[in-house]
Scaffold this active site. Structure first.
Site, PDB file in Angstrom:
ATOM      1  N   CYS A   6       0.835  -1.195   0.000  1.00  0.00           N
ATOM      2  CA  CYS A   6       0.000   0.000   0.000  1.00  0.00           C
ATOM      3  C   CYS A   6       0.871   1.248   0.000  1.00  0.00           C
ATOM      4  O   CYS A   6       1.966   1.250   0.538  1.00  0.00           O
ATOM      5  CB  CYS A   6      -0.932   0.089   1.207  1.00  0.00           C
ATOM      6  SG  CYS A   6      -1.930  -1.354   1.500  1.00  0.00           S
ATOM      7  N   ARG A  26       3.340  -0.087  -5.166  1.00  0.00           N
ATOM      8  CA  ARG A  26       3.212  -0.659  -3.827  1.00  0.00           C
ATOM      9  C   ARG A  26       1.917  -1.453  -3.657  1.00  0.00           C
ATOM     10  O   ARG A  26       1.710  -2.108  -2.630  1.00  0.00           O
ATOM     11  CB  ARG A  26       3.262   0.452  -2.764  1.00  0.00           C
ATOM     12  CG  ARG A  26       4.487   1.326  -2.844  1.00  0.00           C
ATOM     13  CD  ARG A  26       4.481   2.364  -1.744  1.00  0.00           C
ATOM     14  NE  ARG A  26       4.485   1.730  -0.453  1.00  0.00           N
ATOM     15  CZ  ARG A  26       5.549   1.281   0.178  1.00  0.00           C
ATOM     16  NH1 ARG A  26       6.728   1.427  -0.375  1.00  0.00           N
ATOM     17  NH2 ARG A  26       5.452   0.713   1.344  1.00  0.00           N
ATOM     18  N   TRP A  37      -2.962  -2.751  -1.440  1.00  0.00           N
ATOM     19  CA  TRP A  37      -2.686  -4.153  -1.738  1.00  0.00           C
ATOM     20  C   TRP A  37      -3.336  -4.902  -0.584  1.00  0.00           C
ATOM     21  O   TRP A  37      -2.844  -4.899   0.541  1.00  0.00           O
ATOM     22  CB  TRP A  37      -1.184  -4.404  -1.772  1.00  0.00           C
ATOM     23  CG  TRP A  37      -0.811  -5.776  -2.249  1.00  0.00           C
ATOM     24  CD1 TRP A  37      -0.655  -6.169  -3.544  1.00  0.00           C
ATOM     25  CD2 TRP A  37      -0.522  -6.926  -1.455  1.00  0.00           C
ATOM     26  NE1 TRP A  37      -0.295  -7.500  -3.591  1.00  0.00           N
ATOM     27  CE2 TRP A  37      -0.211  -7.988  -2.326  1.00  0.00           C
ATOM     28  CE3 TRP A  37      -0.509  -7.180  -0.076  1.00  0.00           C
ATOM     29  CZ2 TRP A  37       0.118  -9.267  -1.872  1.00  0.00           C
ATOM     30  CZ3 TRP A  37      -0.189  -8.446   0.372  1.00  0.00           C
ATOM     31  CH2 TRP A  37       0.125  -9.479  -0.529  1.00  0.00           C
ATOM     32  N   ASN A  82      -0.683   2.099   5.829  1.00  0.00           N
ATOM     33  CA  ASN A  82       0.101   1.039   5.190  1.00  0.00           C
ATOM     34  C   ASN A  82       0.691   0.195   6.310  1.00  0.00           C
ATOM     35  O   ASN A  82       1.349   0.732   7.203  1.00  0.00           O
ATOM     36  CB  ASN A  82       1.215   1.662   4.339  1.00  0.00           C
ATOM     37  CG  ASN A  82       2.253   0.634   3.929  1.00  0.00           C
ATOM     38  OD1 ASN A  82       1.918  -0.503   3.653  1.00  0.00           O
ATOM     39  ND2 ASN A  82       3.509   1.041   3.920  1.00  0.00           N
ATOM     40  N   GLY A  83       0.451  -1.115   6.268  1.00  0.00           N
ATOM     41  CA  GLY A  83       0.995  -1.996   7.308  1.00  0.00           C
ATOM     42  C   GLY A  83      -0.080  -2.967   7.763  1.00  0.00           C
ATOM     43  O   GLY A  83      -1.116  -3.112   7.105  1.00  0.00           O
ATOM     44  N   GLU A 124      16.422 -16.194 -11.641  1.00  0.00           N
ATOM     45  CA  GLU A 124      15.898 -14.858 -11.910  1.00  0.00           C
ATOM     46  C   GLU A 124      15.214 -14.787 -13.280  1.00  0.00           C
ATOM     47  O   GLU A 124      14.147 -14.185 -13.416  1.00  0.00           O
ATOM     48  CB  GLU A 124      17.055 -13.841 -11.804  1.00  0.00           C
ATOM     49  CG  GLU A 124      16.682 -12.406 -12.089  1.00  0.00           C
ATOM     50  CD  GLU A 124      15.620 -11.813 -11.186  1.00  0.00           C
ATOM     51  OE1 GLU A 124      15.208 -12.473 -10.221  1.00  0.00           O
ATOM     52  OE2 GLU A 124      15.163 -10.688 -11.477  1.00  0.00           O
ATOM     53  N   LYS A 127      11.332 -13.745 -13.702  1.00  0.00           N
ATOM     54  CA  LYS A 127      10.937 -12.591 -14.534  1.00  0.00           C
ATOM     55  C   LYS A 127       9.805 -12.978 -15.452  1.00  0.00           C
ATOM     56  O   LYS A 127       8.816 -12.287 -15.576  1.00  0.00           O
ATOM     57  CB  LYS A 127      12.102 -12.117 -15.400  1.00  0.00           C
ATOM     58  CG  LYS A 127      13.095 -11.110 -14.928  1.00  0.00           C
ATOM     59  CD  LYS A 127      12.623  -9.834 -14.361  1.00  0.00           C
ATOM     60  CE  LYS A 127      12.065  -9.977 -13.014  1.00  0.00           C
ATOM     61  NZ  LYS A 127      12.579  -9.599 -11.839  1.00  0.00           N
ATOM     62  N   GLU A 131       6.428 -13.914 -13.499  1.00  0.00           N
ATOM     63  CA  GLU A 131       5.722 -12.864 -12.757  1.00  0.00           C
ATOM     64  C   GLU A 131       5.037 -11.849 -13.677  1.00  0.00           C
ATOM     65  O   GLU A 131       4.029 -11.271 -13.300  1.00  0.00           O
ATOM     66  CB  GLU A 131       6.611 -12.168 -11.724  1.00  0.00           C
ATOM     67  CG  GLU A 131       7.731 -11.318 -12.256  1.00  0.00           C
ATOM     68  CD  GLU A 131       8.617 -10.726 -11.160  1.00  0.00           C
ATOM     69  OE1 GLU A 131       8.170 -10.576 -10.018  1.00  0.00           O
ATOM     70  OE2 GLU A 131       9.781 -10.408 -11.472  1.00  0.00           O
ATOM     71  N   HIS A 141      16.628 -36.164 -12.770  1.00  0.00           N
ATOM     72  CA  HIS A 141      16.145 -36.897 -11.587  1.00  0.00           C
ATOM     73  C   HIS A 141      14.647 -36.681 -11.387  1.00  0.00           C
ATOM     74  O   HIS A 141      14.200 -36.428 -10.272  1.00  0.00           O
ATOM     75  CB  HIS A 141      16.931 -36.467 -10.355  1.00  0.00           C
ATOM     76  CG  HIS A 141      18.390 -36.799 -10.460  1.00  0.00           C
ATOM     77  ND1 HIS A 141      18.866 -38.087 -10.462  1.00  0.00           N
ATOM     78  CD2 HIS A 141      19.479 -36.013 -10.622  1.00  0.00           C
ATOM     79  CE1 HIS A 141      20.179 -38.087 -10.596  1.00  0.00           C
ATOM     80  NE2 HIS A 141      20.573 -36.832 -10.704  1.00  0.00           N
ATOM     81  N   LYS A 198       5.446  -4.325  -5.266  1.00  0.00           N
ATOM     82  CA  LYS A 198       6.899  -4.233  -5.316  1.00  0.00           C
ATOM     83  C   LYS A 198       7.531  -4.302  -3.933  1.00  0.00           C
ATOM     84  O   LYS A 198       8.563  -4.908  -3.733  1.00  0.00           O
ATOM     85  CB  LYS A 198       7.290  -2.930  -6.005  1.00  0.00           C
ATOM     86  CG  LYS A 198       8.784  -2.834  -6.238  1.00  0.00           C
ATOM     87  CD  LYS A 198       9.100  -1.789  -7.258  1.00  0.00           C
ATOM     88  CE  LYS A 198      10.560  -1.845  -7.644  1.00  0.00           C
ATOM     89  NZ  LYS A 198      10.884  -3.050  -8.403  1.00  0.00           N
TER      90      LYS A 198
END
Ligand code: G6P
Length: 605
Positions: free
Chosen positions: A2, A27, A75, A101-102, A478, A482, A485, A501, A600
């Site tokens: 947020c 955010r 978010w 936010n939190g 990575e 990428k 996502e 395996h 993010k």
């Protein structure tokens, strides 16, 4: 997660808040809202969806007049992302509006207590308990009521408060969530981060845990948890406005990919003097440590894996790379002879902060590799190396990651030299190779057109694999993240030798396998693995150093990257994979800068 923003001054508040929220969308972007004080009354507009939907809604109602206000982009953590749960939230008497936010961990207990007192809740959020407490505690002194309110809260918060009782005054408070105050002339601001304010001011005050601020257009007063006024330092932010804008690119992600030569230069050049790596910011006796623990989340963890291979190889010291959300609950062996390296672009990731505190409590020295100056991790660490990547807006990190890897590579070489594990000649040679990284990154970007074509060819794969060994494997992690996502295509990173395996059962004709072959010490081994998947009908896209004819003969398609020291390949090798993810996602019509369900900066557990 947020983002919050607040404005008080002479301008119309709503456009300032909406513009600020646009810059904070990284955010969180599932719902948004603003509250503005108009003629002594709080007026609110909220919506589910992104900030653009909120902007439209505000336009539809003919704007929201008023010169002070607060805003939020969400978010969701408690309650679905609908209009009711969107912030701001109002106290029962309508006197206070709040953005948060939190996470308030004891919200259920507080909610019950307030409901027993007759408070009727409108939303399912944890945030609403804060504003209802404020309403209950208020007896004519907002500061006093706010101090009492925050003393009841457990968890994390960056709060902004608007009240109809004090037009032109905002209040803000923080514990464990980022919050800055922006200083203007005849106007002042608060925000989760500077990108929301940079077009108005670059002078900020960093709020610390337990502090509250009273903000009017002409005055900012900060108090400690007991209400005593405290003197705060001002900080000038060197980021420029252009770096927080798209500058003609379709997406922030593409702009940030293209910025990598410049951001790598900013990370590397100031730390090379007279042909040697110098970390002025470090006061570490590397000989003191018999173990290194690197911890981080997401892409920063993938950078940690690169760091593990490199530091271990060059310094001959045991190194672990642990995901922070695991390390924080693990019985890891950490003591005063451990160097803990904590990596974070934002410097605010909750799990990383917790893992870092755990290492500190166990006696380790903590070195943070961070992008955002003044962030929580930077403040809590014993020493900090900034990556100087500049603001990163796209949710999927690119320049944030490559600058982390560049700094880790420099650190590994520096530490090997410090501990006498690397002789002068090799130290100078590797330093010279590191200095060339920005130029090589530029050449890797020249693969742009070729990658675009490959993305066109492979964009409809249902699922794919990235394989490699050692540093190539670290980059696979990575490259695979990428792609998944931002394009939502399932993909897996596999240590090339491990595929046989079990997972090789999933290889079928036409399935794309991206094989990373830049770590040439293990080149022949990776080639064997390529042959194994090809024998089962897979298409192989090889990423290998320019001029490596053998691999290009083996593969169905190839991406030749500029040659460098094999220990320095990750920064160069990831660049075409970032572009590949970008163009696949673009071809598939995905929302590249704001992928679904992500944020993010993840400031919740
Ligand atoms: C989120 C982001 C990732 C990032 C991770 C760690 O999951 O989407 O891109 O790598 O957080 O963030 P940090 O700011 O600590 O590097």
């Amino acid at each position: 997660m947020c983002g919050i923003v607040g404005y008080t001054g002479q301008l119309q508040a709503a456009p300032v808040l909406l513009n600020g929220l646009k810059h904070l969308e990284y955010r969180g972007y599932d719902s948004a809202g603003i509250a503005v004080l108009n003629d002594g009354a709080i007026e609110m507009t909220k919506t589910s969806g992104k900030v653009d939907a909120l902007i439209e809604k505000v336009q539809e109602i003919g704007g929201m007049p008023g010169i002070s206000g607060i805003g939020h982009t969400r978010w969701a953590t408690h309650g679905v992302p609908n209009e009711v749960n969107a912030h701001p939230h109002l106290s029962q008497d309508g006197r206070f509006a709040i953005v948060h936010n939190g996470i308030i961990e004891n919200f259920a207990v507080l909610r019950k207590e307030l409901e027993d007192k007759g408070v009727v809740f409108r939303s399912e959020t944890d945030t609403e308990v804060i504003v209802q407490l404020l309403g209950i505690y208020y007896e004519g002194d907002i500061k006093k009521a706010l101090l009492r309110t925050v003393s009841r809260l457990e968890g994390s918060y960056a709060l902004g408060v608007l009240s109809s009782d004090e037009p032109g005054t905002l209040y803000a408070a923080r514990v464990a969530s980022p919050l800055i105050i922006g200083i203007g002339a005849g106007e002042n601001f608060f925000a989760s981060d500077i990108t929301a304010l940079i077009s108005h001011t670059k002078n900020v005050i960093d709020m610390d845990d337990g502090e509250i601020a009273e903000i009017t257009p002409d005055r900012i007063t900060v108090f400690d948890h007991a209400g005593r006024e405290i003197k705060k330092e001002e900080r000038y932010v060197s980021w420029d406005v252009a770096s927080a804008e798209k500058n003609g690119y379709d997406h922030f992600m593409l702009k940030e990919i293209m910025e990598q030569p410049a951001s790598l230069k900013a990370a590397i050049e100031p730390r090379i003097r007279a042909g040697a790596i110098v970390f002025d910011e470090l006061d570490l006796d590397m000989k003191k440590y018999d173990r290194v623990m690197i911890t981080a989340c997401g892409s920063a963890y993938h950078a940690a894996v690169v760091g593990k291979y490199l530091i271990q190889k060059l310094c001959r010291i045991p190194v672990d790379a642990e995901v922070a959300s695991e390390l924080r609950y693990e019985d890891a062996v950490i003591d005063e002879r451990t160097l803990a390296i904590v990596i974070s672009q934002s410097g605010e990731t909750a799990d990383t902060i917790a893992a870092m505190k755990k290492c500190k409590d166990a006696g380790a020295s903590v070195l943070a590799i961070v992008n955002v100056v003044g962030s929580t991790i930077a403040k809590l660490a014993d020493s900090v190396i900034y990556t100087w990547a500049g603001p990163e807006i796209a949710v999927a990190t690119t320049k944030g990651y490559t600058t982390q890897v560049a700094v880790l590579s420099m650190f590994a070489v520096w530490a090997a030299h410090e501990t006498g594990r690397m002789d002068e000649a090799l130290f100078k040679k590797m330093t010279a190779d590191i200095r060339l990284i920005p130029k090589l990154a530029q050449r890797a970007l020249d693969l742009n057109a070729r990658v675009k074509k490959l993305a066109e060819k492979y964009h409809d794969q249902p699922s794919l694999f990235f394989i490699g060994r050692n540093l190539d494997y670290a980059v696979c992690l990575e490259g695979s993240l990428k792609l998944k996502e931002i394009s939502y295509i399932h993909s897996e990173a596999y240590a090339a030798g491990e595929l046989k395996h079990g997972t090789i059962a999933l290889i079928e004709p036409g399935r794309l396998v991206v094989a990373l072959c830049c770590y040439e010490e293990l080149f022949d081994k990776t080639v064997s693995n390529i042959q194994q998947v090809k024998a089962r009908g897979a298409d192989v896209l090889a990423v290998a150093p320019e001029g490596n004819r053998r691999i290009f003969a083996e593969a169905n398609a190839s991406l030749p990257v500029p040659r460098t020291d094999p220990n320095l390949v990750p920064v160069i090798e990831i660049i075409p994979l970032q572009l590949f993810a970008y163009y696949v996602a673009k071809r598939n019509g995905c929302d590249i800068d704001k992928p679904k369900n992500l944020a993010k900066s993840v400031t919740v557990e």
